[in-house]
Write a protein that holds these residues in place. Structure first.
Motif, short mmCIF file in Angstrom:
data_model
loop_
_atom_site.label_atom_id
_atom_site.label_comp_id
_atom_site.label_asym_id
_atom_site.label_seq_id
_atom_site.Cartn_x
_atom_site.Cartn_y
_atom_site.Cartn_z
N THR A 38 5.19 2.90 -8.49
CA THR A 38 5.77 3.32 -7.23
C THR A 38 5.42 4.79 -6.95
OG1 THR A 38 7.59 1.76 -7.49
CG2 THR A 38 7.92 3.57 -5.93
N ILE A 39 5.55 5.62 -7.97
CA ILE A 39 5.18 7.03 -7.82
C ILE A 39 3.71 7.15 -7.46
CG2 ILE A 39 4.88 9.21 -9.08
CD1 ILE A 39 7.41 8.47 -10.67
N MET A 40 2.86 6.38 -8.17
CA MET A 40 1.42 6.43 -7.92
C MET A 40 1.10 5.99 -6.49
SD MET A 40 -1.70 4.60 -9.97
CE MET A 40 -1.47 5.58 -11.44
N HIS A 41 1.73 4.92 -6.06
CA HIS A 41 1.50 4.41 -4.70
C HIS A 41 1.90 5.46 -3.67
CE1 HIS A 41 2.88 2.24 -1.06
NE2 HIS A 41 1.70 1.69 -1.18
N ASN A 42 3.06 6.08 -3.86
CA ASN A 42 3.53 7.10 -2.91
C ASN A 42 2.60 8.30 -2.89
OD1 ASN A 42 5.68 5.49 -2.19
ND2 ASN A 42 7.09 6.45 -3.62
N LEU A 43 2.13 8.74 -4.06
CA LEU A 43 1.18 9.86 -4.10
C LEU A 43 -0.12 9.50 -3.38
CD1 LEU A 43 1.65 11.13 -7.76
CD2 LEU A 43 2.16 12.40 -5.67
N PHE A 44 -0.59 8.27 -3.59
CA PHE A 44 -1.81 7.81 -2.94
C PHE A 44 -1.64 7.81 -1.43
CE2 PHE A 44 -4.22 4.17 -1.20
CZ PHE A 44 -5.49 4.65 -1.42
N ILE A 45 -0.53 7.28 -0.94
CA ILE A 45 -0.28 7.24 0.51
C ILE A 45 -0.18 8.66 1.07
CG2 ILE A 45 1.41 6.57 2.27
CD1 ILE A 45 -0.28 4.26 1.15
N ASN A 46 0.50 9.55 0.37
CA ASN A 46 0.61 10.94 0.81
C ASN A 46 -0.77 11.59 0.89
OD1 ASN A 46 3.38 10.76 1.01
ND2 ASN A 46 3.76 11.70 -0.98
N ARG A 106 3.25 -8.80 -11.92
CA ARG A 106 3.93 -9.97 -11.36
C ARG A 106 4.31 -9.66 -9.92
NH1 ARG A 106 7.54 -9.00 -15.47
NH2 ARG A 106 9.19 -9.23 -13.94
N TYR A 107 4.53 -10.74 -9.14
CA TYR A 107 4.88 -10.57 -7.73
C TYR A 107 6.13 -9.71 -7.56
CZ TYR A 107 1.63 -14.43 -6.76
OH TYR A 107 0.53 -15.24 -6.66
N GLU A 108 7.11 -9.92 -8.43
CA GLU A 108 8.35 -9.15 -8.35
C GLU A 108 8.09 -7.66 -8.54
OE1 GLU A 108 7.99 -11.68 -10.65
OE2 GLU A 108 9.04 -13.27 -9.56
N GLU A 109 7.20 -7.33 -9.49
CA GLU A 109 6.87 -5.93 -9.74
C GLU A 109 6.14 -5.32 -8.55
OE1 GLU A 109 6.11 -5.72 -14.53
OE2 GLU A 109 4.56 -6.67 -13.30
N VAL A 110 5.22 -6.07 -7.98
CA VAL A 110 4.48 -5.57 -6.81
C VAL A 110 5.44 -5.34 -5.65
CG1 VAL A 110 2.67 -6.10 -5.13
CG2 VAL A 110 2.33 -6.66 -7.54
N ALA A 111 6.36 -6.29 -5.45
CA ALA A 111 7.33 -6.15 -4.37
C ALA A 111 8.17 -4.89 -4.57
CB ALA A 111 8.23 -7.38 -4.31
N GLN A 112 8.57 -4.65 -5.81
CA GLN A 112 9.37 -3.47 -6.10
C GLN A 112 8.58 -2.18 -5.91
OE1 GLN A 112 10.86 -3.42 -10.10
NE2 GLN A 112 12.22 -1.70 -9.74
N VAL A 113 7.33 -2.17 -6.37
CA VAL A 113 6.49 -0.98 -6.25
C VAL A 113 6.23 -0.63 -4.79
CG1 VAL A 113 4.14 -0.13 -6.61
CG2 VAL A 113 5.37 -1.17 -8.50
N GLY A 115 7.92 -1.83 -2.17
CA GLY A 115 9.13 -1.85 -1.34
C GLY A 115 9.09 -2.90 -0.25
N ILE A 116 8.53 -4.08 -0.58
CA ILE A 116 8.44 -5.18 0.38
C ILE A 116 8.99 -6.45 -0.27
CG2 ILE A 116 6.48 -4.23 1.66
CD1 ILE A 116 4.62 -5.97 0.03
N PRO A 117 9.36 -7.45 0.53
CA PRO A 117 9.86 -8.71 -0.05
C PRO A 117 8.76 -9.47 -0.81
CG PRO A 117 10.40 -8.55 2.30
CD PRO A 117 9.47 -7.42 1.98
N ILE A 118 9.18 -10.31 -1.75
CA ILE A 118 8.23 -11.09 -2.55
C ILE A 118 7.40 -12.00 -1.66
CG2 ILE A 118 8.03 -12.88 -4.33
CD1 ILE A 118 10.44 -11.64 -5.70
N GLY A 119 8.02 -12.58 -0.64
CA GLY A 119 7.28 -13.44 0.28
C GLY A 119 6.15 -12.71 0.97
#
Length: 148
Positions: A38-46, A106-113, A115-119
């Protein structure tokens, strides 16, 4: 996600630095891997928001000159085509495809990272894979399937 080894190393280092500085925010018992992604994703987006043209500068150092050579030409061309196709995916598809396919999350981890629903993860993964298939096949635009 960044498409360059040096920038990837910088992103990992920035992630570790940020995580170390914000370690008090990590909840004991939660998945530290998902927290770090999640931190990595946020830094990348920033970084993308601050630098809309990430390919403006190219570094020349000894590592850049030591390009590994594949055993066969076909594999090298396929890898080049795959990297090119991945780079042409829209950001939301690229993130999910790389996190699931490359990072084996896993899908759950990606959703959490992200910040979106699993679907949404499953939908983006499906659409991203379909776009990759189309790009790898060389078609300009995906064809619509008729569902009865």
């Amino acid at each position: 996600m960044v498409g360059d080894r040096d920038r990837a190393d910088d992103l990992v280092q920035d992630t570790l630095e940020r995580a170390w500085g914000k370690l008090h925010l990590w909840r004991q018992g939660s998945d530290i891997r998902a927290w770090m992604f999640t931190i990595m994703h946020n830094l990348f987006i920033n970084h993308i928001r601050q630098n809309p043209n990430p390919h403006a500068f190219v570094t020349l150092d000894e590592e850049a000159l030591d390009i590994p050579v594949r055993a066969t030409q076909d594999e090298g061309l396929e890898m080049r085509d795959l990297m090119s196709a991945i780079s042409r995916l829209p950001g939301e598809f690229k993130e999910v495809v790389l996190l699931v396919g490359l990072e084996q999350m896993r899908y759950e981890e990606v959703a959490q990272v992200l910040g979106i629903p699993i679907g949404t993860v499953m939908s983006r993964l499906s659409r991203g894979r379909e776009k990759l298939r189309v790009l790898m096949a060389g078609n300009a635009a995906p064809t619509l399937r008729r569902v009865k």
